[in-house]
Design an enzyme around this catalytic site. Structure first.
Site, PDB file in Angstrom:
ATOM      1  N   LEU A 154     -31.483  -6.571  30.979  1.00  0.00           N
ATOM      2  CA  LEU A 154     -32.570  -6.824  30.031  1.00  0.00           C
ATOM      3  C   LEU A 154     -33.800  -5.950  30.276  1.00  0.00           C
ATOM      4  CD1 LEU A 154     -32.629 -10.755  30.199  1.00  0.00           C
ATOM      5  CD2 LEU A 154     -30.992  -9.271  29.023  1.00  0.00           C
ATOM      6  N   ASN A 207     -39.771  -6.174  27.331  1.00  0.00           N
ATOM      7  CA  ASN A 207     -40.693  -6.356  26.200  1.00  0.00           C
ATOM      8  C   ASN A 207     -40.485  -7.652  25.404  1.00  0.00           C
ATOM      9  OD1 ASN A 207     -38.372  -5.288  25.079  1.00  0.00           O
ATOM     10  ND2 ASN A 207     -39.463  -3.983  23.630  1.00  0.00           N
ATOM     11  N   LYS A 257     -29.069  -9.629  34.442  1.00  0.00           N
ATOM     12  CA  LYS A 257     -30.115  -9.112  35.332  1.00  0.00           C
ATOM     13  C   LYS A 257     -31.370  -8.868  34.495  1.00  0.00           C
ATOM     14  CE  LYS A 257     -31.662  -5.144  36.693  1.00  0.00           C
ATOM     15  NZ  LYS A 257     -33.093  -5.497  36.754  1.00  0.00           N
ATOM     16  N   PRO A 258     -32.400  -9.695  34.696  1.00  0.00           N
ATOM     17  CA  PRO A 258     -33.644  -9.465  33.945  1.00  0.00           C
ATOM     18  C   PRO A 258     -34.383  -8.253  34.500  1.00  0.00           C
ATOM     19  CG  PRO A 258     -33.948 -11.243  35.531  1.00  0.00           C
ATOM     20  CD  PRO A 258     -32.501 -10.830  35.636  1.00  0.00           C
ATOM     21  N   GLU A 281     -37.182  -6.337  36.411  1.00  0.00           N
ATOM     22  CA  GLU A 281     -37.991  -6.724  37.575  1.00  0.00           C
ATOM     23  C   GLU A 281     -39.458  -6.918  37.192  1.00  0.00           C
ATOM     24  OE1 GLU A 281     -36.257  -3.997  36.912  1.00  0.00           O
ATOM     25  OE2 GLU A 281     -36.715  -2.350  38.297  1.00  0.00           O
ATOM     26  N   SER A 324     -34.346   1.730  28.089  1.00  0.00           N
ATOM     27  CA  SER A 324     -34.709   3.097  27.717  1.00  0.00           C
ATOM     28  C   SER A 324     -33.485   4.014  27.628  1.00  0.00           C
ATOM     29  CB  SER A 324     -35.702   3.649  28.733  1.00  0.00           C
ATOM     30  OG  SER A 324     -35.084   3.679  29.999  1.00  0.00           O
ATOM     31  N   GLU A 359     -28.527  -0.720  23.527  1.00  0.00           N
ATOM     32  CA  GLU A 359     -29.651  -0.826  22.581  1.00  0.00           C
ATOM     33  C   GLU A 359     -30.813  -0.089  23.234  1.00  0.00           C
ATOM     34  OE1 GLU A 359     -29.602  -2.748  19.639  1.00  0.00           O
ATOM     35  OE2 GLU A 359     -27.467  -2.937  20.017  1.00  0.00           O
ATOM     36  N   CYS A 371     -39.273  -1.860  20.255  1.00  0.00           N
ATOM     37  CA  CYS A 371     -38.388  -0.713  19.989  1.00  0.00           C
ATOM     38  C   CYS A 371     -38.394  -0.318  18.520  1.00  0.00           C
ATOM     39  CB  CYS A 371     -36.977  -1.030  20.441  1.00  0.00           C
ATOM     40  SG  CYS A 371     -36.269  -2.458  19.590  1.00  0.00           S
ATOM     41  N   ASN A 372     -38.703  -1.274  17.614  1.00  0.00           N
ATOM     42  CA  ASN A 372     -38.645  -0.951  16.186  1.00  0.00           C
ATOM     43  C   ASN A 372     -40.000  -1.040  15.499  1.00  0.00           C
ATOM     44  OD1 ASN A 372     -38.838  -3.687  16.287  1.00  0.00           O
ATOM     45  ND2 ASN A 372     -37.041  -4.136  15.048  1.00  0.00           N
ATOM     46  N   GLU A 414     -36.405  -7.670  12.762  1.00  0.00           N
ATOM     47  CA  GLU A 414     -35.083  -7.769  12.190  1.00  0.00           C
ATOM     48  C   GLU A 414     -34.638  -9.243  12.128  1.00  0.00           C
ATOM     49  OE1 GLU A 414     -35.950  -6.435  15.065  1.00  0.00           O
ATOM     50  OE2 GLU A 414     -34.537  -6.893  16.667  1.00  0.00           O
ATOM     51  N   HIS A 457     -28.564  -5.113  14.317  1.00  0.00           N
ATOM     52  CA  HIS A 457     -29.593  -4.248  14.916  1.00  0.00           C
ATOM     53  C   HIS A 457     -28.888  -3.183  15.748  1.00  0.00           C
ATOM     54  CE1 HIS A 457     -33.468  -3.208  16.563  1.00  0.00           C
ATOM     55  NE2 HIS A 457     -33.100  -3.503  17.794  1.00  0.00           N
TER      56      HIS A 457
HETATM   57  P1  NAD Z   1     -35.722   0.391  31.388  1.00  0.00           P
HETATM   58  O1  NAD Z   1     -34.600   1.262  30.950  1.00  0.00           O
HETATM   59  O2  NAD Z   1     -36.720   0.958  32.311  1.00  0.00           O
HETATM   60  O3  NAD Z   1     -35.177  -0.934  32.098  1.00  0.00           O
HETATM   61  C1  NAD Z   1     -34.327  -1.830  31.433  1.00  0.00           C
HETATM   62  C2  NAD Z   1     -33.476  -2.561  32.449  1.00  0.00           C
HETATM   63  O4  NAD Z   1     -32.588  -1.640  33.064  1.00  0.00           O
HETATM   64  C3  NAD Z   1     -34.239  -3.241  33.571  1.00  0.00           C
HETATM   65  O5  NAD Z   1     -33.660  -4.495  33.829  1.00  0.00           O
HETATM   66  C4  NAD Z   1     -34.033  -2.284  34.728  1.00  0.00           C
HETATM   67  O6  NAD Z   1     -34.107  -2.923  35.994  1.00  0.00           O
HETATM   68  C5  NAD Z   1     -32.625  -1.808  34.470  1.00  0.00           C
HETATM   69  N1  NAD Z   1     -32.254  -0.546  35.095  1.00  0.00           N
HETATM   70  C6  NAD Z   1     -33.059   0.502  35.420  1.00  0.00           C
HETATM   71  N2  NAD Z   1     -32.329   1.484  35.995  1.00  0.00           N
HETATM   72  C7  NAD Z   1     -31.047   1.055  36.018  1.00  0.00           C
HETATM   73  C8  NAD Z   1     -29.829   1.629  36.477  1.00  0.00           C
HETATM   74  N3  NAD Z   1     -29.791   2.845  37.018  1.00  0.00           N
HETATM   75  N4  NAD Z   1     -28.699   0.915  36.335  1.00  0.00           N
HETATM   76  C9  NAD Z   1     -28.710  -0.311  35.770  1.00  0.00           C
HETATM   77  N5  NAD Z   1     -29.830  -0.912  35.340  1.00  0.00           N
HETATM   78  C10 NAD Z   1     -30.992  -0.230  35.449  1.00  0.00           C
HETATM   79  O7  NAD Z   1     -36.387  -0.126  30.038  1.00  0.00           O
HETATM   80  P2  NAD Z   1     -37.688  -1.023  29.892  1.00  0.00           P
HETATM   81  O8  NAD Z   1     -38.860  -0.179  30.269  1.00  0.00           O
HETATM   82  O9  NAD Z   1     -37.481  -2.322  30.565  1.00  0.00           O
HETATM   83  O10 NAD Z   1     -37.703  -1.310  28.324  1.00  0.00           O
HETATM   84  C11 NAD Z   1     -38.330  -0.501  27.400  1.00  0.00           C
HETATM   85  C12 NAD Z   1     -37.305   0.310  26.642  1.00  0.00           C
HETATM   86  O11 NAD Z   1     -36.366  -0.576  26.040  1.00  0.00           O
HETATM   87  C13 NAD Z   1     -37.924   1.077  25.494  1.00  0.00           C
HETATM   88  O12 NAD Z   1     -37.370   2.365  25.450  1.00  0.00           O
HETATM   89  C14 NAD Z   1     -37.515   0.279  24.265  1.00  0.00           C
HETATM   90  O13 NAD Z   1     -37.468   1.021  23.075  1.00  0.00           O
HETATM   91  C15 NAD Z   1     -36.178  -0.223  24.678  1.00  0.00           C
HETATM   92  N6  NAD Z   1     -35.802  -1.405  23.892  1.00  0.00           N
HETATM   93  C16 NAD Z   1     -34.822  -1.284  22.941  1.00  0.00           C
HETATM   94  C17 NAD Z   1     -34.459  -2.354  22.153  1.00  0.00           C
HETATM   95  C18 NAD Z   1     -33.381  -2.230  21.126  1.00  0.00           C
HETATM   96  O14 NAD Z   1     -32.951  -3.260  20.601  1.00  0.00           O
HETATM   97  N7  NAD Z   1     -32.894  -1.047  20.811  1.00  0.00           N
HETATM   98  C19 NAD Z   1     -35.098  -3.589  22.340  1.00  0.00           C
HETATM   99  C20 NAD Z   1     -36.088  -3.696  23.315  1.00  0.00           C
HETATM  100  C21 NAD Z   1     -36.428  -2.589  24.090  1.00  0.00           C
END
Ligand code: NAD
Length: 480
Positions: free
Chosen positions: A148, A151, A174-175, A177, A228, A249, A283-284, A442, A448
């Site tokens: 997860l 946001n 895994k939420p 951190e 991301s 996503e 994200c949207n 949405e 989505h």
């Molecule tokens: P992030 O990618 O930094 O982290 C997301 C999750 O991935 C966290 O739980 C993190 O601990 C985990 N993570 C990080 N590195 C990892 C690895 N190497 N292996 C496995 N897990 C790992 O993203 P964020 O900063 O938490 O969220 C923001 C991003 O999420 C933005 O780019 C946003 O657009 C996107 N987002 C997309 C949607 C969608 O539906 N498309 C919805 C919400 C957020």
């Protein structure tokens, strides 16, 4: 600091700790809120093993029984809505009203997915052979890893767990951190129900350690990830050795097109709300605007005034705010740097443009940048903050071409009173979602899903539900 809670992993319906801990801060004032476990490979594998052990028995229950558990959890969420919303505000920084919307939407989502129990369908196919019957069965995948972002951390638990469990999978979540407290509180509510052991598990930790262990494990059948693009790409690499199925996503860079015949008040209000909601960390939400020259000056004036009136600060302390802080120092630095670079490259600062003087929190002023050009970083990379860059265009065709010229393909929007323009845009905009005369959110019954680097697969509705299943075709030859 005796009132600081240390949370524990939730594995096989039991809470257990970890030697290593991560501190969770309030982004509005940088104060310590709680500590969570930093799980390593051993704990992650234990959670996966528990989910594996539970899966067959769980899938063997009638879907309507599985749905009953989702409804029980939804009801617990509703009973605790105010408390959970406060937690989300404190650890994520969204304003109380939005936090409560998130909690209630999460409960509704669990109920909505439960409704699918009597609608999961296979197919009977026509055969080319005499006396043969062909059945297409829909089966669960097995163990799902749900990773997860921060946001909409609470809703994302349900977005992954509800379709996974309804279709007969078990899950390890895994939420992020940054925002894990709400997820461990959700686990406590699940623990109060009689959900069978091992069906739902939560491990705390970093992406590099717990996330990497989950995504590279041979014991996972589907990785459902929201976050991301960079992390999505790393997860694909981690999943490659086991050919693990992926649902990604990822980020967005949503274009909003404002045509000369648009209802400008409506466009201004919708785009402003979308850029300010959750402090622009959605994200949207509108990340770039293409406005037709004829109304550009008027639009820029109006949106700048609207953005300048945004009330922001610490949402746990101040009432009636439109937005809170950014999630952390890195997020704040990134937004500040992107604005500085844009101005250096010729963008005009219309309002905002600076880190806000609000104590220790991560606050940035609502900002409008005019005179932006297609090749600027601010028009191409995800900002994830309350900053709106605007580019002037001379036609709908030019706007669509610029909108499509992006590595992201999640959502898009257009403001017009002309039906043909709206239809042409929905035909030609190359995005997973297009909003006409409105912005996000949405619907849970929609789908989505982004194109290009915005992801693989999607969530919500029937199509999102079936992402958590695989098909098996059974051929039956009648014996004479
Ligand atoms: P992030 O990618 O930094 O982290 C997301 C999750 O991935 C966290 O739980 C993190 O601990 C985990 N993570 C990080 N590195 C990892 C690895 N190497 N292996 C496995 N897990 C790992 O993203 P964020 O900063 O938490 O969220 C923001 C991003 O999420 C933005 O780019 C946003 O657009 C996107 N987002 C997309 C949607 C969608 O539906 N498309 C919805 C919400 C957020």
């Amino acid at each position: 600091m005796s009132d600081i809670i240390t949370y524990q992993n939730y594995i096989d319906s039991a809470f257990s700790g970890s030697d290593e801990l991560i501190e969770v801060l309030n982004p509005a004032n940088a104060e310590l809120l709680a500590r969570i476990p930093s799980a390593g490979a051993e704990q992650v594998e234990r959670a996966i093993a528990a989910a594996r052990k539970a899966q067959k028995g769980w899938a063997a229950r009638p879907a309507i029984e599985r749905a009953g558990y989702l409804r029980k959890i939804a009801s617990k969420v509703r009973d605790n809505a105010e408390r959970l919303a406060k937690i989300i505000t404190r650890e994520q920084g969204k304003v109380p009203g939005l936090a409560l919307v998130e909690v209630n939407f999460t409960a509704d989502y669990l109920d909505y997915m439960a409704e699918w129990a009597r609608r999961l369908e296979g197919e009977v196919l026509t055969s080319d052979r005499a006396n043969e019957h062909i059945f297409l069965l829909r089966k669960p995948l097995g163990v799902v890893a749900g990773i997860l972002p921060w946001n909409f951390p609470f809703f994302l638990i349900a977005r992954k767990m509800a379709p996974a469990l309804l279709t007969g999978n078990t899950i390890v979540i895994k939420p992020s951190e940054e925002t894990p407290i709400n997820c461990f509180e959700f686990a406590k509510l699940v623990a109060e129900t009689d959900l069978p052991k091992g069906v739902f598990n939560v491990v705390g930790g970093t992406g590099a350690k717990a996330g990497q262990a989950l995504t590279s494990s041979a014991g996972v059948d589907l990785i459902s990830f929201t976050g991301s693009v960079g992390t999505g790409s790393r997860i694909m690499a981690a999943a490659a050795p086991h050919i693990t199925k992926l649902n990604l996503e990822l980020g967005g860079k949503a274009p909003a097109i404002v045509l000369a015949d648009a209802d400008l008040e409506l466009a201004v209000n919708a785009i402003k709300a979308s850029r300010v909601i959750n402090t622009g960390q959605v994200c949207n939400c509108a990340e770039r605007v293409y406005v037709e020259r004829k109304v550009a000056e008027q639009f820029i004036d109006k949106i700048a005034s609207a953005m300048a009136t945004t009330r922001y600060g610490d949402p746990s302390v101040e009432a009636d705010l439109d937005m809170g802080p950014l999630i952390n120092q890195a997020g704040l630095d990134k937004v500040a740097q992107m604005v500085k670079t844009a101005i250096g490259n010729g963008a005009q600062l219309v309002t905002g443009g600076a880190v806000a003087d609000k104590g220790k929190g991560f606050h940035y002023q609502p900002t409008v940048l005019a005179g932006c050009k297609a090749d600027m970083e601010i028009m191409r990379k995800e900002i994830f903050g309350p900053v709106l860059p605007i580019q002037i265009v001379d036609s709908l065709d030019e706007a669509i071409a610029l909108a499509n010229d992006s590595e992201y393909g999640l959502t898009s929007s257009i403001y017009t009173r002309n039906l043909s323009s709206a239809l042409k845009a929905s035909r030609e905009l190359d995005f997973g979602e297009t909003y006409i005369n409105r912005e996000n959110f949405e619907a849970m019954q929609g789908f989505h899903a982004g194109t290009r680097k915005s992801g693989i697969g999607g969530a919500d509705g029937k199509h999102g539900l079936y992402e958590y299943t695989r098909t098996q075709v059974v051929y039956v030859q009648e014996q004479s």
